[in-house]
Design an enzyme around this catalytic site. Structure first.
Site, PDB file in Angstrom:
ATOM      1  N   LYS A 150       9.716  -4.606   7.575  1.00 43.36           N
ATOM      2  CA  LYS A 150       9.342  -5.178   8.728  1.00 43.36           C
ATOM      3  C   LYS A 150       9.621  -6.663   9.037  1.00 43.36           C
ATOM      4  O   LYS A 150      10.726  -7.161   8.848  1.00 43.36           O
ATOM      5  CB  LYS A 150       7.766  -4.875   9.115  1.00 43.36           C
ATOM      6  CG  LYS A 150       7.713  -3.240   9.199  1.00 43.36           C
ATOM      7  CD  LYS A 150       6.568  -2.688   9.908  1.00 43.36           C
ATOM      8  CE  LYS A 150       6.708  -1.380  10.270  1.00 43.36           C
ATOM      9  NZ  LYS A 150       5.989  -0.349   9.529  1.00 43.36           N
ATOM     10  N   ASP A 190       1.343  -0.882  -0.681  1.00 43.09           N
ATOM     11  CA  ASP A 190       2.216  -0.842   0.580  1.00 43.09           C
ATOM     12  C   ASP A 190       2.079  -1.792   1.493  1.00 43.09           C
ATOM     13  O   ASP A 190       1.121  -1.567   2.373  1.00 43.09           O
ATOM     14  CB  ASP A 190       2.270   0.682   1.053  1.00 43.09           C
ATOM     15  CG  ASP A 190       3.288   0.714   2.041  1.00 43.09           C
ATOM     16  OD1 ASP A 190       4.016  -0.284   2.351  1.00 43.09           O
ATOM     17  OD2 ASP A 190       3.584   1.669   2.625  1.00 43.09           O
ATOM     18  N   TYR A 228       0.192   5.539   5.849  1.00 43.91           N
ATOM     19  CA  TYR A 228       1.668   5.899   6.333  1.00 43.91           C
ATOM     20  C   TYR A 228       2.556   5.178   5.060  1.00 43.91           C
ATOM     21  O   TYR A 228       2.216   3.964   5.072  1.00 43.91           O
ATOM     22  CB  TYR A 228       1.901   5.568   7.743  1.00 43.91           C
ATOM     23  CG  TYR A 228       3.559   5.926   8.011  1.00 43.91           C
ATOM     24  CD1 TYR A 228       3.823   7.264   7.901  1.00 43.91           C
ATOM     25  CD2 TYR A 228       4.339   5.095   8.285  1.00 43.91           C
ATOM     26  CE1 TYR A 228       5.287   7.571   8.162  1.00 43.91           C
ATOM     27  CE2 TYR A 228       5.856   5.303   8.416  1.00 43.91           C
ATOM     28  CZ  TYR A 228       6.024   6.702   8.518  1.00 43.91           C
ATOM     29  OH  TYR A 228       7.377   6.975   8.668  1.00 43.91           O
TER      30      TYR A 228
HETATM   31  C1  LIG Z   1       6.673   1.013   8.930  1.00 50.37           C
HETATM   32  C2  LIG Z   1       6.117   1.089   7.480  1.00 50.37           C
HETATM   33  C3  LIG Z   1       6.609   1.896   6.505  1.00 50.37           C
HETATM   34  C4  LIG Z   1       8.098   2.492   6.700  1.00 50.37           C
HETATM   35  O1  LIG Z   1       9.023   1.717   6.961  1.00 50.37           O
HETATM   36  P1  LIG Z   1      10.304   1.994   7.660  1.00 50.37           P
HETATM   37  O2  LIG Z   1      11.187   0.823   7.504  1.00 50.37           O
HETATM   38  O3  LIG Z   1      10.180   2.435   9.181  1.00 50.37           O
HETATM   39  O4  LIG Z   1      11.133   2.859   6.851  1.00 50.37           O
HETATM   40  C5  LIG Z   1       6.201   2.305   5.160  1.00 50.37           C
HETATM   41  N1  LIG Z   1       4.847   1.769   4.910  1.00 50.37           N
HETATM   42  C6  LIG Z   1       4.278   1.107   5.819  1.00 50.37           C
HETATM   43  C7  LIG Z   1       2.881   0.645   5.535  1.00 50.37           C
HETATM   44  C8  LIG Z   1       4.858   0.603   7.223  1.00 50.37           C
HETATM   45  O5  LIG Z   1       4.019   0.125   8.245  1.00 50.37           O
END
Ligand SMILES: *Cc1c(COP(=O)(O)O)cnc(C)c1O
Length: 430
Positions: free
Chosen positions: A267, A239, A144
């Site tokens: 995060k 990511d 994701y």
């Molecule tokens: C949470 C997450 C996102 C998205 O971040 P948001 O702050 O919710 O937009 C993107 N990539 C990864 C790996 C994530 O865990």
């Protein structure tokens, strides 16, 4: 357990927001029932509107590595707020957070702060496209990367496919720029670089895929991705929105010792306030405006409150043994649950890395691709989730989501939660 107040709030919320929520998973759709409305949190605990107390393993989906309402973080936010919430001009705070990160991260030289993980990834992709002057991107099924158009694409059938959009409203022309392959599959990636020679701008991967179960990859696979990107003059994006500062300051890049070209964060970096960041070598980052031609901006980027919270949180994370202690706590928690499942021959296993864990109803020793997750096993999760909630243990309301242990989860709390989880496993498998 009393639920009246949460239920009333939820009914009201449904008249205001689609599904009664401001982010879909919160609606409890995959576990059934209605969401609890949370009133406050402190340390490892949260309290809902009806006054029920829970040990929280969701931790706001990852940001709260120090637990809820950490005193240092709250003080920092208060101090910053008293001086004004936003200026739309640079502040010394941004330098401070940047320097704290760069001193402890050997994989990036320059960065840009944004306001969410989605934004960080979206900007990183634009940078990769702008730098390589290519349009296509390659992503993996089961990872994701936030909710921007190019990334809401899931695998179609076949080894190398343009995916299907996983949301209405994503133009087909965007979908056609996103190649989706299975995790842990070298052949598919090689094939993609043959089929789309000189067209792939970047590969993007969660080096620790933790948004669709915990699909730990082999180091060799990540190194293979590094090498094939280099050979094809494509960029490798890690990511690390979830793994960054969770697995130490060097993140998964440091853990596996694989050097990506661009890294995205979110995060934990914001201490519970909205912050995202992407970083790379100075050479690459100088392609971002106003220095370079890749445009990216934000009214609230580098927001003083959010950056102050980030500084306070990351300063705590830098204290000696912070990560070793967190990992030791997590391993002992996870190992006892695995021992218990084994002893009772339950089809259940906890996968973990650092202070992330995932409850999987499986006998498999490892799960590396989303195809290996059996969707029927989610029925077991549903029962487990419900029973745990009744007994004061709060997990994110989906069996595809991971759990987190924070610094604030004491051994005593973890031992208590462990006993409750064992009791609930007995119910699931009775
Ligand atoms: C949470 C997450 C996102 C998205 O971040 P948001 O702050 O919710 O937009 C993107 N990539 C990864 C790996 C994530 O865990």
């Amino acid at each position: 357990m009393k639920r009246e107040k949460s239920e009333v709030l939820y009914e009201k919320a449904r008249t205001y927001f689609p599904g009664g929520v401001n982010s879909p998973v919160r609606a409890f759709r995959s576990v059934g029932g209605s969401p609890l409305f949370i009133e406050r949190g402190k340390g490892s605990q949260i309290w809902d509107a009806d006054g029920n107390e829970f040990v929280d393993f969701c931790c706001s989906w990852g940001p709260l590595i120090l637990g809820h309402a950490n005193d240092r973080v709250i003080d920092a936010i208060k101090k910053a707020a008293e001086k004004g919430c936003t200026f739309g001009a640079p502040t010394a705070l941004e330098n401070e957070l940047a320097s704290l990160i760069l001193k402890n991260n050997k994989y990036i030289q320059k960065m840009r702060f944004v306001s969410s993980g989605t934004e960080a990834v979206m900007s990183a992709i634009r940078l990769a496209r702008g730098y390589t002057k290519r349009d296509k991107i390659l992503k993996f099924e089961g990872c994701y990367h936030g909710h921007s158009d190019s990334l809401l694409v899931k695998a179609g059938s076949g080894l190398v496919t343009f995916g299907n959009s996983s949301s209405a409203g994503v133009p087909l022309s965007f979908v056609n720029e996103t190649i989706v392959v299975s995790l842990n599959n070298e052949k598919a990636v090689k094939q993609a670089f043959i089929d789309f020679k000189d067209q792939i701008a970047c590969i993007i991967i969660e080096p620790i895929p933790a948004n669709n179960g915990l699909l730990l990859q082999r180091k060799e696979y990540l190194q293979f991705l590094r090498d094939i990107c280099t050979e094809n003059k494509a960029l490798l994006i890690f990511d690390e929105v979830i793994s960054g500062f969770r697995i130490g300051f060097n993140g998964a890049a440091g853990y596996y010792n694989v050097h990506p070209d661009i890294i995205t964060y979110g995060k934990i970096i914001g201490g519970g306030l909205p912050v995202g960041m992407y970083g790379a070598s100075s050479e690459l980052m100088n392609h971002i405006s106003p220095e370079g031609s890749v445009y990216q901006a934000g009214t609230l980027s580098g927001n003083p409150l959010a950056i102050s919270a980030g500084i306070a949180q990351l300063t705590e994370c830098l204290k000696p043994n912070f990560y070793t202690e967190l990992e030791a706590k997590t391993s002992s928690f996870v190992n006892s649950l695995n021992d218990y499942a084994k002893l009772n021959r339950y089809c259940f296993r906890v996968f973990s890395i650092g202070s992330i864990f995932w409850f999987a109803f499986t006998d498999a020793l490892s799960i590396e691709t989303s195809e290996e997750i059996i969707s029927e096993s989610m029925n077991n999760f549903k029962v487990l989730h419900k029973e745990l909630l009744e007994r004061g243990v709060y997990l994110g309301p989906s069996g595809y989501e991971v759990g987190f242990i924070s610094e604030a989860h004491s051994l005593e709390t973890l031992n208590g939660a462990k006993r409750v989880i064992m009791e609930c496993l007995d119910i699931v498998f009775q």
